[in-house]
Design an enzyme around this catalytic site. Structure first.
Site, PDB file in Angstrom:
ATOM      1  N   HIS A   1     -12.966  -1.783   3.242  1.00  0.00           N
ATOM      2  CA  HIS A   1     -12.647  -0.934   4.399  1.00  0.00           C
ATOM      3  C   HIS A   1     -11.508  -1.553   5.211  1.00  0.00           C
ATOM      4  O   HIS A   1     -10.617  -0.849   5.687  1.00  0.00           O
ATOM      5  CB  HIS A   1     -13.862  -0.798   5.325  1.00  0.00           C
ATOM      6  CG  HIS A   1     -15.020  -0.062   4.723  1.00  0.00           C
ATOM      7  ND1 HIS A   1     -16.177  -0.686   4.360  1.00  0.00           N
ATOM      8  CD2 HIS A   1     -15.187   1.248   4.456  1.00  0.00           C
ATOM      9  CE1 HIS A   1     -17.027   0.209   3.881  1.00  0.00           C
ATOM     10  NE2 HIS A   1     -16.460   1.390   3.922  1.00  0.00           N
TER      11      HIS A   1
ATOM     12  N   GLY B   1     -10.304   5.484   0.170  1.00  0.00           N
ATOM     13  CA  GLY B   1     -10.258   4.530  -0.932  1.00  0.00           C
ATOM     14  C   GLY B   1     -10.299   5.218  -2.288  1.00  0.00           C
ATOM     15  O   GLY B   1     -10.993   6.213  -2.477  1.00  0.00           O
TER      16      GLY B   1
END
Ligand code: PAF
Length: 274
Positions: free
Chosen positions: A33, A143
């Site tokens: 993250h 992502g």
């Protein structure tokens, strides 16, 4: 870092903020993250993250209740990463009434992960559109670890003409190759030691393909057998075209190998582009 839970407060805080780049998360943040936050920083003036564990994207037998909630540690990490604003709504803030208007993605929502998690991508697309409406960013980072999710969001953004650039962030891995994921925390020490096998098998498929093995079904079956033999329960290992996640039809199309498999009760997903 400012923290807001109400949509009105968030919007007031983001007035006249310049180029806003948004990174939505469900919290329990790890280095993967943080690398998305760094990428966001490289693309804009103001980085906004969100933390919201979205009930709509969990199936009835999935881990919504036990999904790790680590708010204070997450705030510390976001703050250290230079995030400007955190949007952390409660369920009452984001879903003050039952969410009856939803985003229904097309057939892509029913393949691969969607086949095993019915309704998952409807829940993801719905919350992401709503978060986009709250934050109104110029760009957003997702992502590549959740490859199908990235594709669903890209397609939704393009088809609904949302004025947002969607940026794909590279997967961050542990030294042994395991893709970082909030769900890795569910693994026992023995499962954690076994978990990198998934990534190594994806690499074997890529290497065999590059060495000239064109029978992708044979490669998929061999990987599933290797996982079976090591005690995994596999949902899919699939070689697909990057552009639409369909089975390869065009010999020149860039490919991606995707997999989802369970170690004990933990479902891991991973992928690599070829
Ligand atoms: O990838 C996630 O963490 C979630 O699916 C997202 C994009 C934050 C939507 O809830």
């Amino acid at each position: 870092m400012q923290i807001h839970s109400s949509i009105a407060d968030l919007r007031a805080a983001l007035k006249n903020r310049g180029h806003v780049v948004f990174v939505p998360t469900m919290g329990n943040l790890h280095a993967g993250h943080i690398s998305l936050m760094e990428q966001a920083r490289a693309h804009g003036d103001t980085v906004v993250a969100s933390i919201f564990v979205n009930r709509l994207q969990f199936g009835p037998n999935e881990d919504f209740d036990k999904y790790p909630r680590t708010f204070q540690a997450d705030c510390d990490k976001l703050s250290a990463a230079g995030v400007d604003v955190l949007f952390a709504p409660t369920e009452a803030d984001l879903y003050p009434e039952p969410q009856e208007y939803v985003v229904e993605p097309p057939a892509i929502q029913n393949i691969l992960d969607g086949e095993f998690r019915p309704g998952h991508f409807r829940g993801v697309a719905t919350v992401v559109l709503k978060l986009f409406n709250c934050v109104q960013p110029q760009a957003a980072v997702f992502g590549k670890k959740d490859y199908q999710q990235l594709m669903v969001i890209r397609n939704m953004t393009r088809q609904l003409a949302l004025p947002i650039d969607i940026i794909g962030g590279e997967t961050v891995r542990a030294d042994d190759g395991l893709a970082l994921s909030s769900r890795n925390g569910y693994l026992s020490p023995a499962e954690r030691a076994e978990a990198p096998r998934l990534y190594h098998l994806l690499n074997e498929i890529r290497d065999a393909f590059r060495a000239g093995e064109g029978d992708t079904v044979k490669l998929e079956k061999a990987a599933i057998s290797a996982l079976d033999a090591a005690g995994w329960k596999t949902d899919y290992v699939a070689v697909r075209q990057q552009s639409n996640l369909a089975a390869p039809t065009d010999a020149k199309a860039p490919l991606v190998v995707l997999a989802a498999s369970r170690l004990g009760t933990t479902r891991l997903i991973d992928n690599i582009e070829i």
